[in-house]
Design a protein around this motif. Structure first.
Motif, PDB file in Angstrom:
ATOM      1  N   ASP A 197      18.840  -0.162  -5.759  1.00 36.10           N
ATOM      2  CA  ASP A 197      19.361   0.273  -7.049  1.00 36.10           C
ATOM      3  C   ASP A 197      18.687   0.953  -8.151  1.00 36.10           C
ATOM      4  O   ASP A 197      19.228   0.962  -9.102  1.00 36.10           O
ATOM      5  N   GLY A 198      17.554   1.476  -8.410  1.00 38.74           N
ATOM      6  CA  GLY A 198      16.492   2.005  -8.962  1.00 38.74           C
ATOM      7  C   GLY A 198      15.906   0.889  -9.646  1.00 38.74           C
ATOM      8  O   GLY A 198      15.281   1.041 -11.197  1.00 38.74           O
ATOM      9  N   LYS A 199      15.683  -0.288  -9.404  1.00 35.70           N
ATOM     10  CA  LYS A 199      15.140  -1.431 -10.629  1.00 35.70           C
ATOM     11  C   LYS A 199      14.217  -2.140  -9.597  1.00 35.70           C
ATOM     12  O   LYS A 199      14.629  -2.332  -8.450  1.00 35.70           O
ATOM     13  N   VAL A 200      13.065  -2.817 -10.595  1.00 33.23           N
ATOM     14  CA  VAL A 200      12.724  -3.894  -9.672  1.00 33.23           C
ATOM     15  C   VAL A 200      12.899  -4.753  -9.102  1.00 33.23           C
ATOM     16  O   VAL A 200      13.429  -5.498 -10.334  1.00 33.23           O
ATOM     17  N   VAL A 201      13.109  -5.085  -8.016  1.00 29.18           N
ATOM     18  CA  VAL A 201      13.465  -6.145  -7.771  1.00 29.18           C
ATOM     19  C   VAL A 201      13.033  -7.564  -7.296  1.00 29.18           C
ATOM     20  O   VAL A 201      13.043  -8.766  -7.197  1.00 29.18           O
ATOM     21  N   LEU A 202      11.309  -7.375  -7.260  1.00 27.96           N
ATOM     22  CA  LEU A 202      10.311  -7.858  -6.486  1.00 27.96           C
ATOM     23  C   LEU A 202       8.581  -7.086  -6.882  1.00 27.96           C
ATOM     24  O   LEU A 202       8.681  -5.834  -5.942  1.00 27.96           O
ATOM     25  N   THR A 203       7.941  -7.677  -6.870  1.00 32.40           N
ATOM     26  CA  THR A 203       6.757  -7.777  -7.224  1.00 32.40           C
ATOM     27  C   THR A 203       5.778  -8.767  -6.816  1.00 32.40           C
ATOM     28  O   THR A 203       5.576  -9.615  -7.355  1.00 32.40           O
ATOM     29  N   GLU A 204       5.204  -7.526  -5.169  1.00 31.18           N
ATOM     30  CA  GLU A 204       3.948  -9.564  -4.666  1.00 31.18           C
ATOM     31  C   GLU A 204       3.121  -8.686  -3.926  1.00 31.18           C
ATOM     32  O   GLU A 204       3.114  -7.438  -4.047  1.00 31.18           O
ATOM     33  N   TYR A 205       2.515  -9.128  -3.752  1.00 34.61           N
ATOM     34  CA  TYR A 205       1.276  -8.492  -2.624  1.00 34.61           C
ATOM     35  C   TYR A 205       1.689  -8.370  -0.788  1.00 34.61           C
ATOM     36  O   TYR A 205       2.177  -9.317  -0.850  1.00 34.61           O
ATOM     37  N   PRO A 206       1.167  -7.304  -0.939  1.00 37.40           N
ATOM     38  CA  PRO A 206       2.071  -6.983   0.055  1.00 37.40           C
ATOM     39  C   PRO A 206       0.797  -7.423   1.669  1.00 37.40           C
ATOM     40  O   PRO A 206      -0.116  -7.889   1.825  1.00 37.40           O
ATOM     41  N   THR A 207       1.147  -7.550   2.930  1.00 35.28           N
ATOM     42  CA  THR A 207       0.491  -8.448   4.059  1.00 35.28           C
ATOM     43  C   THR A 207       0.173  -6.410   4.680  1.00 35.28           C
ATOM     44  O   THR A 207       1.426  -5.719   4.521  1.00 35.28           O
ATOM     45  N   LEU A 208      -1.047  -6.754   5.769  1.00 33.07           N
ATOM     46  CA  LEU A 208      -0.454  -5.565   6.552  1.00 33.07           C
ATOM     47  C   LEU A 208      -0.706  -6.462   7.684  1.00 33.07           C
ATOM     48  O   LEU A 208      -1.435  -7.845   7.999  1.00 33.07           O
ATOM     49  N   GLU A 209       0.513  -6.323   8.861  1.00 28.73           N
ATOM     50  CA  GLU A 209       1.084  -6.783   9.696  1.00 28.73           C
ATOM     51  C   GLU A 209       0.838  -7.222  11.130  1.00 28.73           C
ATOM     52  O   GLU A 209       0.087  -5.617  11.204  1.00 28.73           O
ATOM     53  N   GLN A 210       0.994  -7.545  11.593  1.00 24.86           N
ATOM     54  CA  GLN A 210       0.002  -7.074  13.009  1.00 24.86           C
ATOM     55  C   GLN A 210       1.083  -6.272  14.295  1.00 24.86           C
ATOM     56  O   GLN A 210       0.766  -5.669  15.336  1.00 24.86           O
ATOM     57  N   SER A 211       1.828  -5.555  13.669  1.00 22.28           N
ATOM     58  CA  SER A 211       2.467  -4.364  14.216  1.00 22.28           C
ATOM     59  C   SER A 211       1.677  -3.170  13.245  1.00 22.28           C
ATOM     60  O   SER A 211       2.169  -1.854  14.211  1.00 22.28           O
ATOM     61  N   GLY A 212       1.042  -3.445  12.546  1.00 22.16           N
ATOM     62  CA  GLY A 212       0.202  -2.556  12.436  1.00 22.16           C
ATOM     63  C   GLY A 212       0.371  -1.771  11.163  1.00 22.16           C
ATOM     64  O   GLY A 212       0.224  -1.144  10.515  1.00 22.16           O
ATOM     65  N   LYS A 213       1.580  -1.943  10.557  1.00 22.54           N
ATOM     66  CA  LYS A 213       2.806  -1.527   9.453  1.00 22.54           C
ATOM     67  C   LYS A 213       2.261  -2.442   8.267  1.00 22.54           C
ATOM     68  O   LYS A 213       2.260  -3.337   8.162  1.00 22.54           O
TER      69      LYS A 213
END
Length: 301
Positions: A197-213
């Protein structure tokens, strides 16, 4: 006299040490100069991301054995134990998304969302291991991968429209042609923002998953630390000429070809040092020989 002979032999042995400067790494798959080729440096294994005339950019084959192993007990409660073993702090094939170790089934291994200080210590310790134990020569950088680096390796990197003046982004490596990039799940370094809804709800380090995404994990486990290592090319190859476009090496020449000029230069330096040491040794032996003759004459008189 015998003492000086031993010294002379020691000097000659030193010539060999000075002249030989063996590279600590070797090619174990491919030419070592194309993306996806494999390099081995002591106990550590890497995939090639990029090579140019001066340096190599490598991705660790396995995650670092740091953090904790996660499991659920008989009542379904999530628990963890710290990793142990002689290979703590370096790469380990124990560090998979899930696995069984010592009779225990873990839902994740070598995984921890560490504080910035602890995470920095993991990478600093690995740097010291490569420098002091593996003996990587010259400039060395150890860092956590980000989406921009994965883009260089063929992944699709997308930055979406800004919301509240903050862009969102993700990366997809499924069509990169390089499945080694997502052979493990691992944390990426650059923080991303998730919006609702246009608001920041989470700021976190992303991951690269074994799905490739890429993804975001809200639980403190499931992805590990997989370092990128940037080092001088001479750690694997003798200096030689490279001519290609886009900083990527694409040569049909054998990876054993050595630049003649560099080989001659090293040999010449070794020859000069050896000659100087040999002359000094002969002078010492000659002086000792003369001294012996004088002592004999004095005793005869």
């Amino acid at each position: 006299m015998k003492k000086y002979k031993c010294l002379l032999l020691l000097f000659i042995m030193m010539i060999g040490v000075i002249s030989v400067n063996a590279a600590p790494c070797k090619v174990v798959k491919g030419s070592g100069e194309k993306i996806g080729d494999e390099i081995s440096c002591g106990t550590e294994n890497f995939y090639v991301i990029k090579v140019n005339q001066e340096k190599m950019v490598l991705l660790a084959k396995y995650n670092l054995k740091v953090g904790k192993n996660w499991f659920t007990n008989s009542t379904g409660v999530l628990q963890n134990v710290s990793v142990t073993g002689s290979d703590v702090g370096i790469q380990s094939d124990d560090c998979t998304t899930a696995g069984s170790l010592d009779g225990v089934s873990y839902i994740a291994t070598c995984s921890e969302y560490a504080t910035d200080e602890v995470k920095a210590q993991y990478f600093n310790n690995y740097y010291n291991y490569l420098k002091n134990t593996v003996k990587i020569m010259g400039n060395l950088t150890v860092l956590q991968p980000d989406m921009a680096l994965l883009e260089q390796a063929g992944c699709k990197y997308t930055i979406y429209q800004e919301v509240s003046n903050i862009p969102t982004e993700d990366v997809n490596c499924q069509n990169s042609g390089n499945p080694f990039l997502y052979s493990t799940s691992y944390l990426l370094s650059k923080k991303v923002s998730i919006f609702s809804d246009g608001k920041v709800v989470l700021t976190e380090y992303p991951t690269l998953e074994q799905s490739g995404k890429s993804g975001i994990r809200t639980l403190p486990y499931g992805a590990g630390y997989r370092p990128v290592v940037i080092m001088k090319k001479d750690n694997t190859f003798e200096a030689k000429e490279i001519s290609n476009e886009g900083d990527y090496k694409d040569s049909k020449k054998s990876d054993q070809i050595v630049d003649v000029k560099d080989t001659f230069k090293a040999s010449y330096i070794g020859y000069c040092l050896g000659t100087i040491i040999l002359i000094l040794g002969i002078m010492v032996l000659y002086q000792e020989h003369r001294k012996g003759k004088i002592e004999i004459k004095i005793r005869d008189q």
